[in-house]
Design a protein around this motif. Structure first.
Motif, PDB file in Angstrom:
ATOM      1  N   ASP A 203       9.823   5.204   3.816  1.00  0.00           N
ATOM      2  CA  ASP A 203       9.654   6.334   4.729  1.00  0.00           C
ATOM      3  C   ASP A 203       9.090   7.549   4.015  1.00  0.00           C
ATOM      4  O   ASP A 203       8.429   8.376   4.623  1.00  0.00           O
ATOM      5  N   ALA A 204       9.320   7.644   2.708  1.00  0.00           N
ATOM      6  CA  ALA A 204       8.860   8.803   1.947  1.00  0.00           C
ATOM      7  C   ALA A 204       7.355   8.772   1.689  1.00  0.00           C
ATOM      8  O   ALA A 204       6.754   9.804   1.447  1.00  0.00           O
ATOM      9  N   ALA A 205       6.727   7.599   1.733  1.00  0.00           N
ATOM     10  CA  ALA A 205       5.281   7.516   1.493  1.00  0.00           C
ATOM     11  C   ALA A 205       4.546   8.104   2.686  1.00  0.00           C
ATOM     12  O   ALA A 205       4.684   7.635   3.801  1.00  0.00           O
ATOM     13  N   SER A 206       3.804   9.166   2.422  1.00  0.00           N
ATOM     14  CA  SER A 206       3.134   9.838   3.529  1.00  0.00           C
ATOM     15  C   SER A 206       1.785   9.201   3.812  1.00  0.00           C
ATOM     16  O   SER A 206       1.068   8.792   2.912  1.00  0.00           O
ATOM     17  N   ASP A 207       1.463   9.150   5.084  1.00  0.00           N
ATOM     18  CA  ASP A 207       0.195   8.613   5.549  1.00  0.00           C
ATOM     19  C   ASP A 207      -0.800   9.770   5.590  1.00  0.00           C
ATOM     20  O   ASP A 207      -0.554  10.772   6.262  1.00  0.00           O
ATOM     21  N   PRO A 208      -1.907   9.687   4.856  1.00  0.00           N
ATOM     22  CA  PRO A 208      -2.841  10.816   4.783  1.00  0.00           C
ATOM     23  C   PRO A 208      -3.672  11.014   6.046  1.00  0.00           C
ATOM     24  O   PRO A 208      -4.370  12.010   6.173  1.00  0.00           O
ATOM     25  N   LEU A 209      -3.606  10.091   6.968  1.00  0.00           N
ATOM     26  CA  LEU A 209      -4.421  10.193   8.175  1.00  0.00           C
ATOM     27  C   LEU A 209      -3.666  10.966   9.248  1.00  0.00           C
ATOM     28  O   LEU A 209      -2.501  10.701   9.508  1.00  0.00           O
ATOM     29  N   ASP A 210      -4.330  11.901   9.857  1.00  0.00           N
ATOM     30  CA  ASP A 210      -3.721  12.713  10.893  1.00  0.00           C
ATOM     31  C   ASP A 210      -4.060  12.113  12.245  1.00  0.00           C
ATOM     32  O   ASP A 210      -4.963  12.579  12.927  1.00  0.00           O
ATOM     33  N   GLN A 211      -3.354  11.029  12.604  1.00  0.00           N
ATOM     34  CA  GLN A 211      -3.616  10.378  13.876  1.00  0.00           C
ATOM     35  C   GLN A 211      -2.399   9.581  14.306  1.00  0.00           C
ATOM     36  O   GLN A 211      -1.551   9.249  13.495  1.00  0.00           O
ATOM     37  N   LEU A 212      -2.330   9.285  15.576  1.00  0.00           N
ATOM     38  CA  LEU A 212      -1.268   8.440  16.107  1.00  0.00           C
ATOM     39  C   LEU A 212      -1.780   7.014  16.187  1.00  0.00           C
ATOM     40  O   LEU A 212      -2.959   6.774  16.414  1.00  0.00           O
ATOM     41  N   SER A 213      -0.880   6.048  16.005  1.00  0.00           N
ATOM     42  CA  SER A 213      -1.279   4.644  16.033  1.00  0.00           C
ATOM     43  C   SER A 213      -0.105   3.798  16.487  1.00  0.00           C
ATOM     44  O   SER A 213       1.052   4.107  16.190  1.00  0.00           O
ATOM     45  N   SER A 214      -0.403   2.722  17.193  1.00  0.00           N
ATOM     46  CA  SER A 214       0.657   1.800  17.601  1.00  0.00           C
ATOM     47  C   SER A 214       1.023   0.837  16.476  1.00  0.00           C
ATOM     48  O   SER A 214       2.062   0.197  16.522  1.00  0.00           O
ATOM     49  N   ALA A 215       0.170   0.733  15.479  1.00  0.00           N
ATOM     50  CA  ALA A 215       0.426  -0.192  14.372  1.00  0.00           C
ATOM     51  C   ALA A 215       1.603   0.309  13.544  1.00  0.00           C
ATOM     52  O   ALA A 215       1.708   1.485  13.237  1.00  0.00           O
ATOM     53  N   ARG A 216       2.492  -0.600  13.164  1.00  0.00           N
ATOM     54  CA  ARG A 216       3.667  -0.225  12.381  1.00  0.00           C
ATOM     55  C   ARG A 216       3.579  -0.667  10.926  1.00  0.00           C
ATOM     56  O   ARG A 216       4.325  -0.205  10.096  1.00  0.00           O
ATOM     57  N   ASN A 217       2.690  -1.566  10.617  1.00  0.00           N
ATOM     58  CA  ASN A 217       2.562  -2.075   9.253  1.00  0.00           C
ATOM     59  C   ASN A 217       1.394  -1.370   8.582  1.00  0.00           C
ATOM     60  O   ASN A 217       0.290  -1.872   8.510  1.00  0.00           O
ATOM     61  N   ARG A 218       1.681  -0.178   8.073  1.00  0.00           N
ATOM     62  CA  ARG A 218       0.654   0.660   7.455  1.00  0.00           C
ATOM     63  C   ARG A 218       0.977   0.768   5.965  1.00  0.00           C
ATOM     64  O   ARG A 218       2.074   1.153   5.593  1.00  0.00           O
ATOM     65  N   PHE A 219       0.016   0.429   5.132  1.00  0.00           N
ATOM     66  CA  PHE A 219       0.199   0.432   3.684  1.00  0.00           C
ATOM     67  C   PHE A 219      -0.720   1.481   3.073  1.00  0.00           C
ATOM     68  O   PHE A 219      -1.920   1.273   2.970  1.00  0.00           O
ATOM     69  N   VAL A 220      -0.161   2.619   2.667  1.00  0.00           N
ATOM     70  CA  VAL A 220      -0.935   3.660   1.995  1.00  0.00           C
ATOM     71  C   VAL A 220      -1.129   3.226   0.555  1.00  0.00           C
ATOM     72  O   VAL A 220      -0.176   2.837  -0.124  1.00  0.00           O
ATOM     73  N   GLY A 221      -2.368   3.244   0.080  1.00  0.00           N
ATOM     74  CA  GLY A 221      -2.606   2.813  -1.294  1.00  0.00           C
ATOM     75  C   GLY A 221      -3.997   3.171  -1.784  1.00  0.00           C
ATOM     76  O   GLY A 221      -4.704   3.979  -1.175  1.00  0.00           O
ATOM     77  N   LEU A 222      -4.346   2.557  -2.891  1.00  0.00           N
ATOM     78  CA  LEU A 222      -5.645   2.788  -3.523  1.00  0.00           C
ATOM     79  C   LEU A 222      -6.488   1.527  -3.455  1.00  0.00           C
ATOM     80  O   LEU A 222      -5.988   0.429  -3.679  1.00  0.00           O
ATOM     81  N   VAL A 223      -7.764   1.708  -3.177  1.00  0.00           N
ATOM     82  CA  VAL A 223      -8.698   0.588  -3.228  1.00  0.00           C
ATOM     83  C   VAL A 223      -8.839   0.192  -4.695  1.00  0.00           C
ATOM     84  O   VAL A 223      -9.076   1.043  -5.556  1.00  0.00           O
ATOM     85  N   THR A 224      -8.663  -1.088  -4.991  1.00  0.00           N
ATOM     86  CA  THR A 224      -8.790  -1.563  -6.374  1.00  0.00           C
ATOM     87  C   THR A 224     -10.036  -2.399  -6.597  1.00  0.00           C
ATOM     88  O   THR A 224     -10.476  -2.569  -7.727  1.00  0.00           O
ATOM     89  N   ARG A 225     -10.605  -2.931  -5.494  1.00  0.00           N
ATOM     90  CA  ARG A 225     -11.806  -3.753  -5.643  1.00  0.00           C
ATOM     91  C   ARG A 225     -12.547  -3.813  -4.321  1.00  0.00           C
ATOM     92  O   ARG A 225     -11.936  -3.913  -3.255  1.00  0.00           O
ATOM     93  N   VAL A 226     -13.854  -3.738  -4.399  1.00  0.00           N
ATOM     94  CA  VAL A 226     -14.718  -3.941  -3.239  1.00  0.00           C
ATOM     95  C   VAL A 226     -15.786  -4.938  -3.663  1.00  0.00           C
ATOM     96  O   VAL A 226     -16.553  -4.676  -4.589  1.00  0.00           O
ATOM     97  N   GLN A 227     -15.805  -6.079  -3.008  1.00  0.00           N
ATOM     98  CA  GLN A 227     -16.773  -7.123  -3.334  1.00  0.00           C
ATOM     99  C   GLN A 227     -17.620  -7.371  -2.087  1.00  0.00           C
ATOM    100  O   GLN A 227     -17.128  -7.873  -1.079  1.00  0.00           O
TER     101      GLN A 227
END
Length: 130
Positions: free
Chosen positions: A53-77
């Protein structure tokens, strides 16, 4: 009731053993009276929920999705029309397959802040507006 060694609790929470020891010494995470000290499973689960609960979501929007993972992109292929994007969110690696066009439009690159939204078997990557 299940209880866990400090090293097991640290691995489950994605933190160091020393961090768990500090939490137990400060009283924010209870331990059993035995030796070595162990952490009751219900207390560990409650602490994990509080940390999530302490991990803040940087997006300022409402969403019905409950499985939100705030993190860093580590690879783009990017290969042809498709892209694979890996996001590290705490101890969790979330992988999204998306169009190469979407990956380019989101300007995804290693180190980018992102939110992986998991709904069913689809992983959607969102980035904050700048």
């Amino acid at each position: 009731m299940t209880d866990y060694r400090i090293s097991e609790a640290a691995r489950l929470l994605g933190v160091s053993d020393d961090t768990v020891r500090r939490w137990t010494e400060s009283g924010s995470l209870p331990t059993t009276d035995g030796s070595p000290r162990r952490i009751p499973g219900d207390a560990l689960a409650a602490h994990a929920v509080a940390l999530a609960d302490a991990a803040s979501d940087p997006l300022d929007q409402l969403s019905s999705a409950r499985n939100r993972f705030v993190g860093l992109v580590t690879r783009v292929q990017i290969d042809g029309l498709m892209a694979q994007v890996d996001v590290q969110s705490g101890p969790h690696r979330v992988v999204s397959l998306m169009s190469a066009e979407a990956a380019r439009e989101l300007a995804l690159e290693p180190g980018s802040l992102a939110v992986a939204v998991v709904k069913a078997t689809t992983v959607v990557i969102e980035t904050p507006k700048e």
